[in-house]
Design a protein around this motif. Structure first.
Motif, PDB file in Angstrom:
ATOM      1  N   ILE A  12       0.856  -1.182   0.000  1.00 35.39           N
ATOM      2  CA  ILE A  12       0.000   0.000   0.000  1.00 35.39           C
ATOM      3  C   ILE A  12       0.895   1.236   0.000  1.00 35.39           C
ATOM      4  O   ILE A  12       1.819   1.338   0.810  1.00 35.39           O
ATOM      5  CB  ILE A  12      -0.900   0.032   1.252  1.00 35.39           C
ATOM      6  CG1 ILE A  12      -1.704  -1.266   1.384  1.00 35.39           C
ATOM      7  CG2 ILE A  12      -1.826   1.247   1.222  1.00 35.39           C
ATOM      8  CD1 ILE A  12      -2.391  -1.424   2.730  1.00 35.39           C
ATOM      9  N   VAL A  13       0.597   2.180  -0.891  1.00 36.90           N
ATOM     10  CA  VAL A  13       1.350   3.434  -0.943  1.00 36.90           C
ATOM     11  C   VAL A  13       0.401   4.588  -0.629  1.00 36.90           C
ATOM     12  O   VAL A  13      -0.627   4.749  -1.293  1.00 36.90           O
ATOM     13  CB  VAL A  13       2.003   3.654  -2.319  1.00 36.90           C
ATOM     14  CG1 VAL A  13       2.650   5.035  -2.399  1.00 36.90           C
ATOM     15  CG2 VAL A  13       3.047   2.570  -2.595  1.00 36.90           C
ATOM     16  N   PRO A  14       0.707   5.390   0.399  1.00 32.61           N
ATOM     17  CA  PRO A  14      -0.172   6.508   0.759  1.00 32.61           C
ATOM     18  C   PRO A  14      -0.030   7.690  -0.193  1.00 32.61           C
ATOM     19  O   PRO A  14       1.072   8.004  -0.655  1.00 32.61           O
ATOM     20  CB  PRO A  14       0.290   6.888   2.168  1.00 32.61           C
ATOM     21  CG  PRO A  14       1.716   6.452   2.216  1.00 32.61           C
ATOM     22  CD  PRO A  14       1.825   5.232   1.351  1.00 32.61           C
ATOM     23  N   LEU A  15      -1.164   8.329  -0.461  1.00 26.46           N
ATOM     24  CA  LEU A  15      -1.211   9.570  -1.240  1.00 26.46           C
ATOM     25  C   LEU A  15      -1.569  10.682  -0.267  1.00 26.46           C
ATOM     26  O   LEU A  15      -2.640  10.672   0.338  1.00 26.46           O
ATOM     27  CB  LEU A  15      -2.259   9.487  -2.346  1.00 26.46           C
ATOM     28  CG  LEU A  15      -2.253   8.240  -3.233  1.00 26.46           C
ATOM     29  CD1 LEU A  15      -3.396   8.310  -4.250  1.00 26.46           C
ATOM     30  CD2 LEU A  15      -0.916   8.067  -3.927  1.00 26.46           C
ATOM     31  N   THR A  16      -0.681  11.663  -0.117  1.00 27.86           N
ATOM     32  CA  THR A  16      -0.851  12.677   0.928  1.00 27.86           C
ATOM     33  C   THR A  16      -0.996  14.092   0.362  1.00 27.86           C
ATOM     34  O   THR A  16      -0.899  15.064   1.111  1.00 27.86           O
ATOM     35  CB  THR A  16       0.349  12.642   1.891  1.00 27.86           C
ATOM     36  OG1 THR A  16       1.560  12.865   1.144  1.00 27.86           O
ATOM     37  CG2 THR A  16       0.442  11.298   2.603  1.00 27.86           C
ATOM     38  N   GLY A  17      -1.238  14.206  -0.918  1.00 30.33           N
ATOM     39  CA  GLY A  17      -1.338  15.519  -1.547  1.00 30.33           C
ATOM     40  C   GLY A  17      -2.489  16.344  -1.003  1.00 30.33           C
ATOM     41  O   GLY A  17      -3.481  15.822  -0.490  1.00 30.33           O
ATOM     42  N   ASP A  25      -0.833  13.142  -9.538  1.00 34.63           N
ATOM     43  CA  ASP A  25       0.581  12.901  -9.827  1.00 34.63           C
ATOM     44  C   ASP A  25       1.141  11.818  -8.911  1.00 34.63           C
ATOM     45  O   ASP A  25       1.893  10.935  -9.355  1.00 34.63           O
ATOM     46  CB  ASP A  25       1.383  14.191  -9.666  1.00 34.63           C
ATOM     47  CG  ASP A  25       1.096  15.225 -10.753  1.00 34.63           C
ATOM     48  OD1 ASP A  25       0.499  14.842 -11.786  1.00 34.63           O
ATOM     49  OD2 ASP A  25       1.453  16.401 -10.552  1.00 34.63           O
ATOM     50  N   GLN A  26       0.793  11.871  -7.617  1.00 36.74           N
ATOM     51  CA  GLN A  26       1.261  10.860  -6.677  1.00 36.74           C
ATOM     52  C   GLN A  26       0.721   9.473  -7.043  1.00 36.74           C
ATOM     53  O   GLN A  26       1.438   8.468  -6.940  1.00 36.74           O
ATOM     54  CB  GLN A  26       0.834  11.217  -5.251  1.00 36.74           C
ATOM     55  CG  GLN A  26       1.595  12.382  -4.650  1.00 36.74           C
ATOM     56  CD  GLN A  26       1.094  12.724  -3.248  1.00 36.74           C
ATOM     57  OE1 GLN A  26       0.021  12.294  -2.831  1.00 36.74           O
ATOM     58  NE2 GLN A  26       1.882  13.510  -2.527  1.00 36.74           N
ATOM     59  N   ALA A  27      -0.547   9.428  -7.452  1.00 37.57           N
ATOM     60  CA  ALA A  27      -1.157   8.149  -7.816  1.00 37.57           C
ATOM     61  C   ALA A  27      -0.459   7.528  -9.020  1.00 37.57           C
ATOM     62  O   ALA A  27      -0.154   6.331  -9.032  1.00 37.57           O
ATOM     63  CB  ALA A  27      -2.644   8.342  -8.100  1.00 37.57           C
TER      64      ALA A  27
END
Length: 250
Positions: A12-17, A25-27
Motif C-alpha cells: 500500500i502506498v499513501p497519497l498525501t497531496g 501525480d502521486q497516484a
C-alpha cells in the motif's frame, strides 16, 4: 477484495497531496513504482482545506484517480488521535464517512477497486462498516496505539473484537519499546490469522518496528506500507527498500 492474497505482501502506498493535481501525480507515480493499493489519506486534504465536504471532493479527485490508474484505492480519514491530520468528533466523522459512501454510490465506482478504512474507536463504525460491506467495498477497521504494544492477551482480544464486525479486515498498528514487542506482535498475528482464517494487517511502527513491515507477511499480515515520496507514518520503508528486502527473501 482490494488486497491480492497471492502477493507476499500487498504493498500500500499513501497519497498525501493537498490538491487534486498533487494527488493525481502521486497516484501515477505510485502505480508506476509497483503499488498494489493506493491509499488516499483524505485527512491531509481536510487538514489543509477546512470545512471541505466529501461530496465536493469525490468527483474532483476520485474519478480522475480511478481514470488515470488501474490500482485499487483505499480511502482513509485518519484522525489526530490515531496519528492523522484532523481532530473530528464522532458526529463529524460519521457524517464525512456517510458522505463518502453516498458519493461513491452516486459515482457508481467499481466496488472491486474501493476499500474503506474505518477507525475502530468510533461508535458509528459498526453501522458504517455494514453499509460499506453491503455496497461491495473492502472494509478495513483500524486501531493505532501510539504509546505502547499492549500485552499479547490484549492484542488478541482487540483483534477478536474488531473481527466481530462481519467481513472486515482488522488493521492493528502498535508502538514497540523493544524487539520483544515486535516479536510478540508477529507471533499474535500468526496465531490469530491461523486460528480465525481471516485476513489481518498488523505492524509495529517507528524504526524499531520497521522489520514488521518487511517480515509481517510471513506471520499472516496480508499487507504493508511503502513510500513513494512523502510517507504517512514513522518507519515506512521506501518502495525501493521494501522491494529489495522482499526480493532478497528478508
Amino acid at each position: 477484495m482490494i488486497f491480492d492474497e497471492s502477493k507476499q505482501p500487498s504493498i500500500i502506498v499513501p497519497l498525501t497531496g493537498t490538491t487534486t493535481q498533487m494527488l493525481i501525480d502521486q497516484a501515477r507515480e505510485a502505480e508506476l513504482a509497483g503499488a498494489d493499493v493506493l491509499e488516499w489519506r483524505i485527512d491531509f486534504m481536510i487538514g489543509a482545506h477546512q470545512n471541505l465536504s466529501f461530496t465536493s471532493m469525490g468527483r474532483e479527485i476520485i474519478e480522475p484517480i480511478l481514470a488515470e490508474t488501474t490500482t485499487p484505492l483505499l480511502l482513509t480519514i485518519r484522525t489526530m488521535e490515531q496519528g492523522g491530520q484532523v481532530k473530528l468528533t464522532d458526529g463529524r466523522y460519521r457524517i464525512l464517512l456517510a458522505e463518502m459512501l453516498d458519493t461513491l454510490k452516486y459515482l457508481q465506482v467499481p466496488a472491486e477497486r474501493i476499500g474503506i478504512d474505518l477507525e475502530f474507536r468510533f461508535d458509528g463504525t459498526p453501522d458504517l462498516s455494514a453499509r460499506a460491506h453491503e455496497l461491495g467495498y473492502t472494509v478495513v477497521v483500524s486501531h493505532h496505539d501510539w504509546i505502547e504494544t499492549p500485552d499479547s492477551e490484549l492484542v488478541n482480544l482487540l483483534l477478536d473484537s474488531i473481527m466481530e464486525l462481519d467481513g472486515v479486515i482488522p488493521k492493528l498498528a502498535v508502538t514497540p519499546q523493544s524487539d520483544d514487542d515486535v516479536d510478540r506482535l508477529l507471533e499474535v498475528t500468526r496465531k490469530v490469522s491461523r486460528e480465525r482464517k481471516r485476513p489481518i494487517i498488523a505492524l509495529s511502527m517507528g524504526e524499531l518496528g520497521r522489520r514488521s513491515r518487511i517480515e509481517g507477511w510471513k506471520y499472516g499480515s496480508i499487507a504493508t506500507f511503502a513510500t513513494v515520496g512523502e510517507g504517512s507514518a514513522p518507519g515506512q520503508p521506501t518502495m525501493t527498500e521494501l522491494r529489495d528486502a522482499l526480493d532478497s527473501g528478508n
